[in-house]
Design an enzyme around this catalytic site. Sequence first.
Site, PDB file in Angstrom:
ATOM      1  N   GLU A 131       0.835  -1.233   0.154  1.00  0.00           N
ATOM      2  CA  GLU A 131      -0.003   0.018  -0.046  1.00  0.00           C
ATOM      3  C   GLU A 131       0.888   1.209  -0.138  1.00  0.00           C
ATOM      4  OE1 GLU A 131      -2.755   0.127   3.233  1.00  0.00           O
ATOM      5  OE2 GLU A 131      -3.773   1.623   2.436  1.00  0.00           O
TER       6      GLU A 131
ATOM      7  N   ASN B 179     -12.333  -1.418  -0.767  1.00  0.00           N
ATOM      8  CA  ASN B 179     -11.711  -1.893   0.427  1.00  0.00           C
ATOM      9  C   ASN B 179     -12.158  -1.402   1.907  1.00  0.00           C
ATOM     10  OD1 ASN B 179      -8.915  -2.879   2.180  1.00  0.00           O
ATOM     11  ND2 ASN B 179      -9.269  -0.794   2.695  1.00  0.00           N
ATOM     12  N   GLU B 180     -12.581  -2.254   2.853  1.00  0.00           N
ATOM     13  CA  GLU B 180     -13.058  -2.162   3.951  1.00  0.00           C
ATOM     14  C   GLU B 180     -14.152  -0.778   3.797  1.00  0.00           C
ATOM     15  OE1 GLU B 180     -10.111  -1.785   7.237  1.00  0.00           O
ATOM     16  OE2 GLU B 180      -9.182  -3.800   6.686  1.00  0.00           O
TER      17      GLU B 180
ATOM     18  N   TYR C 150      -6.497  -9.032  11.446  1.00  0.00           N
ATOM     19  CA  TYR C 150      -5.395  -8.866  11.936  1.00  0.00           C
ATOM     20  C   TYR C 150      -5.017  -9.246  13.277  1.00  0.00           C
ATOM     21  CZ  TYR C 150      -4.347  -5.647   8.344  1.00  0.00           C
ATOM     22  OH  TYR C 150      -3.998  -4.732   6.954  1.00  0.00           O
TER      23      TYR C 150
ATOM     24  N   GLU D 282      -6.142  -9.067   3.594  1.00  0.00           N
ATOM     25  CA  GLU D 282      -4.975  -8.534   4.697  1.00  0.00           C
ATOM     26  C   GLU D 282      -5.055  -9.597   5.839  1.00  0.00           C
ATOM     27  OE1 GLU D 282      -5.954  -4.444   5.412  1.00  0.00           O
ATOM     28  OE2 GLU D 282      -6.398  -4.016   3.512  1.00  0.00           O
TER      29      GLU D 282
ATOM     30  N   GLN E 293       2.068  -6.065   5.381  1.00  0.00           N
ATOM     31  CA  GLN E 293       2.365  -5.737   4.197  1.00  0.00           C
ATOM     32  C   GLN E 293       3.850  -6.126   3.690  1.00  0.00           C
ATOM     33  OE1 GLN E 293       1.189  -1.942   3.124  1.00  0.00           O
ATOM     34  NE2 GLN E 293      -0.807  -1.881   4.234  1.00  0.00           N
TER      35      GLN E 293
END
Length: 528
Positions: A55, A202-203, A280, A336, A385
């Site tokens: 990103e 995204n989200e 996460y 992610e 990432q």
Amino acid sequence: MKPIAKKFRTVLLAATFAAGLSVPALAKDASVEVAIDTATTGPVIDKHIFGQFAEHLGTGIYGGVWVGKDSPIPNVRGIRTDVVTALKALKVPNVRWPGGCFADEYHWRDGIGPADKRRVQINTNWGGVPESNAFGTHEFMDFAEQIGSEAYISVNIGSGTAAEASAWIEYMTAEKDTTLAKERAANGHPAPWKVPILGLGNENWGCGGAMSADHYVEEMKRFANFTRNFNPAQREGAARMKRIAVGWDSDKLDYTEEVMKAWSTHVYSWDIEGVSLHKYTVGGGWPPVRPATGFGNDEYALMIADTLTMDTLLKKQKAIMDKYDPAKKLLIAVDEWGAWLAPTPGSNPGFLQQQNSMRDGVIAALNLNIFARHADRVKIANIAQMINVLQAMILTDGSKMVLTPTYHVFKMYVPFQDAQFAPVKFAAGEYTVGDRKLPRVDAMAAKDKGGQVWVSLVNVDPDAGTSVTIPGFRSASGEVLTAPKVDSVNTFAAPSVVAPKAISGKAAGGGVTIALPPRSVTVVKVSK
Ligand code: AHR
């Protein structure tokens, strides 16, 4: 602490049931038998579960990938050579770009054409720093080609239009006759690029526009309708561009439910090929505060327990998808995942910089094993990432570069790319930290295209070694990653504290026995 302890017990039971055994506990020094069922044909472990995420965030792109053509740091067309060389060895199947949250503020036209004419904007999500747009579509595609990877492009649903997204895909994929294809050629790339994976936002419940699930679904349908691939060679069969709708984050699944409901009654004009899941490992609480170094066995266990809930989340997401899609036409993209820790002291907190320890190596292996066990649905995953951000493969500082324990795990797992999952039976056992109990061992196996069987063995226990016996095989050789402590790291000054070493097994009885050091990840090929 109480609810966490409960979670730990669930994890232990899940591991035991997966192993098909009824006795959960092993004596601490007991040997573990890992029985590989090579006769059962499991699903292919799609190489795309080893994908990466890059990103525009902190020094993930600027500094980590892009140094500019005039940099004294060795580069090819502005892309640093040391990083490319390291990433090539991982056989990175796809790179998700440009975000994350950044994707829903990204306007592709800002990143094409002469560098000095590109719009400079503020990266509002990540540190409020200037974004030069020096790294745009051409530079990203060049980077992907240099490392031998494919593009996973996330289009802007939050603040962009369907027309903008459609034009971007046309710019990237159309052959020579359209105005946008000609513009691409004029900017230096006559040949169309491949876009095999496309993220529809995204989200979007949060940084992607704070949309309710219903609202997102209406937007997603419109975008799915108009984001057709403009290249006939990228529309059919295995080469068909896969569009990924946003599913929910962690334990909240309403996006997945609404997306699947809409898809189950969809009309001819739109379609999707997958739904995402983000998770996460933070060890509880938000924002993430768990230290990246200087922790002991308690912290280690907390993070391991959290990471193992990936399995539960996947089961929940699969149950919803199975309801609407029993034929398993749609895939899950865990696009992610990874450890999100407290930022490195002294760094810009918006840059999400963190060190990467042996614990991260164990976390990486446990998650990859979970994805492999769900290979019937999980066909794409992207660790967050790639460089300098969150659970990174590589850390850089100016001209310096160091490979992290997570990098080494990804390299050791290369043989599992597109290999056929082979079920294993084992009793995970348990180890205890205070009132917390965790599975002691994890195992996963697969057969590669040449018929070679590979096994991953994780000794989660931070203190005790163990031995694993694999019946029916006589030899085992490969690599083991371990370290002096669970929080051991590689630094620019000491880059090989956590580095893989050769390991082999010994024929014993009717099998092969491999000694696993504490806190270790081992990948071996086994032969009869
Ligand atoms: O990976 C960092 C951020 O985490 C991404 O931009 C966002 O999608 C997620 O919340």
